[in-house]
Design an enzyme around this catalytic site. Structure first.
Site, PDB file in Angstrom:
ATOM      1  N   GLN A  13       7.557  -1.231   2.542  1.00  0.00           N
ATOM      2  CA  GLN A  13       8.757  -0.874   1.790  1.00  0.00           C
ATOM      3  C   GLN A  13      10.003  -1.018   2.656  1.00  0.00           C
ATOM      4  O   GLN A  13      11.041  -1.519   2.206  1.00  0.00           O
ATOM      5  CB  GLN A  13       8.654   0.554   1.268  1.00  0.00           C
ATOM      6  CG  GLN A  13       7.736   0.720   0.078  1.00  0.00           C
ATOM      7  CD  GLN A  13       7.848   2.115  -0.539  1.00  0.00           C
ATOM      8  OE1 GLN A  13       8.042   3.093   0.171  1.00  0.00           O
ATOM      9  NE2 GLN A  13       7.722   2.198  -1.840  1.00  0.00           N
ATOM     10  N   CYS A  55      -1.843   8.103 -16.789  1.00  0.00           N
ATOM     11  CA  CYS A  55      -0.591   8.824 -16.578  1.00  0.00           C
ATOM     12  C   CYS A  55       0.277   8.803 -17.833  1.00  0.00           C
ATOM     13  O   CYS A  55       0.885   9.817 -18.195  1.00  0.00           O
ATOM     14  CB  CYS A  55       0.167   8.233 -15.397  1.00  0.00           C
ATOM     15  SG  CYS A  55      -0.649   8.470 -13.798  1.00  0.00           S
TER      16      CYS A  55
END
Length: 409
Positions: free
Chosen positions: A226, A387
């Site tokens: 990242q 989710c």
């Protein structure tokens, strides 16, 4: 069925051999599912469930393996059976639509007389997944360092990996993500000259937005993948951001605004006090805090806080979702901070996850050529749909929480 790589997926390639537990699982599931508006269909033509012809269909492909996995580990086996292809959705059934009725009954789907045996089913978080400084780095790397290209295939151009905030049904995902980011920055009073600390950089979208407001931005992450892409994005955006590869416990300095989006879930209950106390320590007088946190009802948090499930094993090692009450209690016990405003984005997250899953499915070929196999595809689809169903039903929620010191608000 596609061959499953034994070395990569040892727990998926072979179903456990637990005939007695499999029979018990079958005996429990049948009467339970007969109260749920779904259809479980089997190759022999038999059907379970309270759903009619138009209800979501769960097609059990290999009953023996399915019940063996369910019996061996109730909390993990259901998802593993999907990964293995032991069950799938029927024609025309969306995976989240199928999971939603189960999510809506999560607290009661196991018959009350059997809930007393939960202590024998639940497994505690493995020691190696504890969120110590060393453990947190490993846990973050296991998910966020998979591949920047993987995430780029299903995220919007901002590369935001958290709930968006939609203004209308017509608003696209990128605009809704920017709206979410702006709300966090507004809650923290970020303007020109504000000294901002972001805990959890992601791929840099919030840091860029804060820097564009004229703020002085420090952002921290434990993901080297990242960090590399975020730094590239800072250059492309023409902003100056100080990105550090450090743990939140290692940060020093003083900041007017501290922001963190969906990072508390990776902190771990054991370290909540440390996390919030550190924020309190770093916050300048008159400063503001804004976080975005996935939550669940307090009674569900209490019931699941010591359990180890499919999400922790395959998606977010060391993860734990708090309740609003748990956050408030931790703030009261260990800091001078209090929550001053709450904003729920639960249904926005359901839509966000649905859009991610659509993009992931559409772009699967671009993911596959990176070296991800069919078992990974099914794992990721189950994760996103699981989710989504949780947020649809309200079993899960997500809040933007503004915080400050009462005497300074």
């Amino acid at each position: 069925m596609t061959d499953i790589a034994t070395t990569r997926w040892p727990g998926i390639a072979r179903a456990p051999r637990t005939p007695l537990k499999a029979r018990v699982a079958k005996a429990i599931l049948k009467p339970t599912v007969n109260h749920v508006p779904v259809r479980l269909t089997f190759a022999n033509g038999s059907t379970w469930g309270a759903g009619g012809a138009d209800s979501p269909e769960m097609r059990v492909v290999r009953p023996k393996s399915f019940f063996a996995r369910l019996g061996a580990d109730t909390k993990i086996g259901f998802g593993e059976a999907y990964m293995a292809g032991d069950w799938t959705t029927g024609t025309g059934t969306d995976l989240a639509d199928l999971l939603e009725p189960f999510a809506a009954r999560m607290a009661t789907i196991v018959p009350v007389p059997l809930q007393r045996f939960r202590v024998f089913v639940d497994k505690k978080l493995p020691h190696h997944q504890r969120n110590s400084v060393k453990g947190s780095r490993k846990n973050i790397e296991a998910h966020y360092d998979l591949s920047n290209d993987l995430f780029a295939q299903f995220l919007d151009p901002t590369m935001s990996y958290s709930s968006a905030w939609f203004e209308s049904p017509e608003q696209d995902l990128e605009a809704a993500q920017l709206r979410k980011i702006d709300a966090i920055l507004d809650d923290a009073n970020v303007t020109a000259g504000t000294r901002v600390l972001e805990i959890g950089s992601g791929w840099g979208a919030l840091a860029i937005r804060a820097a564009q407001r004229g703020a002085t931005v420090t952002t921290i992450t434990l993901s080297s993948e990242q960090a590399a892409l975020a730094r590239q994005r800072f250059v492309e955006a023409g902003v100056d951001v100080d990105l550090q590869l450090v743990d939140y416990r290692e940060v020093t300095g003083e900041y007017d605004a501290i922001v963190s989006v969906e990072m508390i879930e990776a902190v771990g209950e054991e370290y909540w006090a440390t996390y919030f106390a550190k924020i309190d320590q770093l916050l300048a007088p008159g400063g503001r805090v804004a976080i975005q946190a996935i939550t669940m009802d307090h009674h569900r948090y209490l019931a699941t806080r010591n359990s180890y499930g499919w999400i922790q094993k395959y998606i977010f090692p060391g993860g734990l979702i708090p309740s609003l009450d748990a956050i408030d209690q931790t703030l009261g016990d260990y800091t001078g901070l209090t929550v001053t405003n709450r904003r729920s984005l639960g249904q926005d997250y359901a839509r966000t996850l649905h859009e991610w899953r659509d993009r992931f499915t559409t772009n699967w070929e671009a993911v596959r050529v990176q070296g991800f196999d069919e078992t990974f595809r099914r794992m990721w689809e189950f994760y996103l749909a699981y989710c989504e169903a949780g947020f649809r039903t309200g079993y899960l929620d997500v809040y933007q929480l503004a915080m400050g010191r009462p005497t300074e608000v």
